[in-house]
Design a protein around this motif. Sequence first.
Motif, PDB file in Angstrom:
ATOM      1  N   CYS A   1       0.822  -1.215   0.000  1.00 44.02           N
ATOM      2  CA  CYS A   1       0.000   0.000   0.000  1.00 44.02           C
ATOM      3  C   CYS A   1       0.856   1.266   0.000  1.00 44.02           C
ATOM      4  CB  CYS A   1      -0.911   0.026   1.216  1.00 44.02           C
ATOM      5  SG  CYS A   1      -2.073  -1.340   1.256  1.00 44.02           S
ATOM      6  N   THR A   2       0.449   2.241  -0.774  1.00 44.67           N
ATOM      7  CA  THR A   2       1.088   3.552  -0.737  1.00 44.67           C
ATOM      8  C   THR A   2       0.574   4.289   0.497  1.00 44.67           C
ATOM      9  OG1 THR A   2       1.220   3.607  -3.134  1.00 44.67           O
ATOM     10  CG2 THR A   2       1.391   5.723  -1.982  1.00 44.67           C
ATOM     11  N   MET A   3       1.496   4.854   1.299  1.00 42.92           N
ATOM     12  CA  MET A   3       1.114   5.539   2.525  1.00 42.92           C
ATOM     13  C   MET A   3       1.966   6.779   2.713  1.00 42.92           C
ATOM     14  SD  MET A   3       0.880   2.366   5.236  1.00 42.92           S
ATOM     15  CE  MET A   3       1.925   1.130   4.478  1.00 42.92           C
ATOM     16  N   SER A   4       1.374   7.788   3.326  1.00 45.92           N
ATOM     17  CA  SER A   4       2.165   8.942   3.743  1.00 45.92           C
ATOM     18  C   SER A   4       3.054   8.499   4.901  1.00 45.92           C
ATOM     19  CB  SER A   4       1.249  10.082   4.193  1.00 45.92           C
ATOM     20  OG  SER A   4       0.617   9.742   5.421  1.00 45.92           O
ATOM     21  N   ALA A   5       3.997   9.332   5.270  1.00 47.64           N
ATOM     22  CA  ALA A   5       4.877   9.002   6.399  1.00 47.64           C
ATOM     23  C   ALA A   5       4.060   8.795   7.675  1.00 47.64           C
ATOM     24  CB  ALA A   5       5.922  10.093   6.598  1.00 47.64           C
ATOM     25  N   THR A   6       3.072   9.640   7.912  1.00 50.49           N
ATOM     26  CA  THR A   6       2.235   9.512   9.107  1.00 50.49           C
ATOM     27  C   THR A   6       1.436   8.217   9.072  1.00 50.49           C
ATOM     28  OG1 THR A   6       2.082  11.901   9.355  1.00 50.49           O
ATOM     29  CG2 THR A   6       0.375  10.591  10.446  1.00 50.49           C
ATOM     30  N   GLU A   7       0.813   7.916   7.923  1.00 49.37           N
ATOM     31  CA  GLU A   7       0.048   6.675   7.800  1.00 49.37           C
ATOM     32  C   GLU A   7       0.941   5.457   8.004  1.00 49.37           C
ATOM     33  OE1 GLU A   7      -3.340   8.003   4.546  1.00 49.37           O
ATOM     34  OE2 GLU A   7      -1.323   7.463   3.840  1.00 49.37           O
ATOM     35  N   CYS A   8       2.131   5.497   7.429  1.00 43.42           N
ATOM     36  CA  CYS A   8       3.066   4.389   7.536  1.00 43.42           C
ATOM     37  C   CYS A   8       3.507   4.190   8.989  1.00 43.42           C
ATOM     38  CB  CYS A   8       4.267   4.651   6.632  1.00 43.42           C
ATOM     39  SG  CYS A   8       5.440   3.284   6.536  1.00 43.42           S
ATOM     40  N   ASN A   9       3.845   5.279   9.665  1.00 42.55           N
ATOM     41  CA  ASN A   9       4.239   5.180  11.078  1.00 42.55           C
ATOM     42  C   ASN A   9       3.097   4.620  11.926  1.00 42.55           C
ATOM     43  OD1 ASN A   9       6.948   6.073  10.973  1.00 42.55           O
ATOM     44  ND2 ASN A   9       6.252   8.181  10.807  1.00 42.55           N
ATOM     45  N   ASP A  10       1.872   5.073  11.661  1.00 44.46           N
ATOM     46  CA  ASP A  10       0.713   4.562  12.391  1.00 44.46           C
ATOM     47  C   ASP A  10       0.491   3.076  12.097  1.00 44.46           C
ATOM     48  OD1 ASP A  10       0.296   7.082  13.453  1.00 44.46           O
ATOM     49  OD2 ASP A  10      -1.392   7.570  12.130  1.00 44.46           O
ATOM     50  N   TYR A  11       0.700   2.681  10.854  1.00 47.83           N
ATOM     51  CA  TYR A  11       0.546   1.287  10.437  1.00 47.83           C
ATOM     52  C   TYR A  11       1.488   0.379  11.229  1.00 47.83           C
ATOM     53  CZ  TYR A  11       0.721  -2.653   7.053  1.00 47.83           C
ATOM     54  OH  TYR A  11       0.695  -3.874   6.429  1.00 47.83           O
ATOM     55  N   PHE A  12       2.778   0.731  11.244  1.00 55.28           N
ATOM     56  CA  PHE A  12       3.745  -0.100  11.957  1.00 55.28           C
ATOM     57  C   PHE A  12       3.576  -0.010  13.471  1.00 55.28           C
ATOM     58  CE2 PHE A  12       5.897  -0.045   7.812  1.00 55.28           C
ATOM     59  CZ  PHE A  12       6.044  -1.415   7.648  1.00 55.28           C
TER      60      PHE A  12
END
Length: 154
Positions: free
Chosen positions: A35-46
């Motif tokens: 999935c393409t994610m912004s830095a914030t979305e990616c940090n929240d994901y992990f």
Amino acid sequence: DPTTDPTRRPTRSPIFGYCDDAPNMDVVFLVDYSCTMSATECNDYFEGISEFMGTVKDDGVPRLAFIPFSDEGNVTDYDVLVSLTDPRWNDNSLEPGVQDQMFDNRYLLQQFIMNGGQENGPANSPCNGGFTGTATTNLVDAILAAQQEMNDNP
């Protein structure tokens, strides 16, 4: 009790207690990197993945594996980043001090996951600058990789 003036810097999520059935199971985290994610979305994901890990992992149990996947064209697809037999996180022996060390290492495992599945700290997280993702994903081969990990490490 809720406050009337919430802070702009809330407390980070805690690590919850582990699952009572943990000694009797293995857990494989298949982590979708497509999935393409912004830095914030990616940090929240992990962070979410690491929090979920904290709800099941304790002092060496359950054994936990971490396998990223996206599509079969990505060189890191299906690489087992944490194996069920990784002694840093999954030593469930009863030797003196091992269980205490495994409990302490639980925090380090959480940091590893929060940093996108790498050990070099947040500066090298794949989330920096956003996550590009891939055009496709291959969940079937990811499940087969998880099955292979469990078959290879009974």
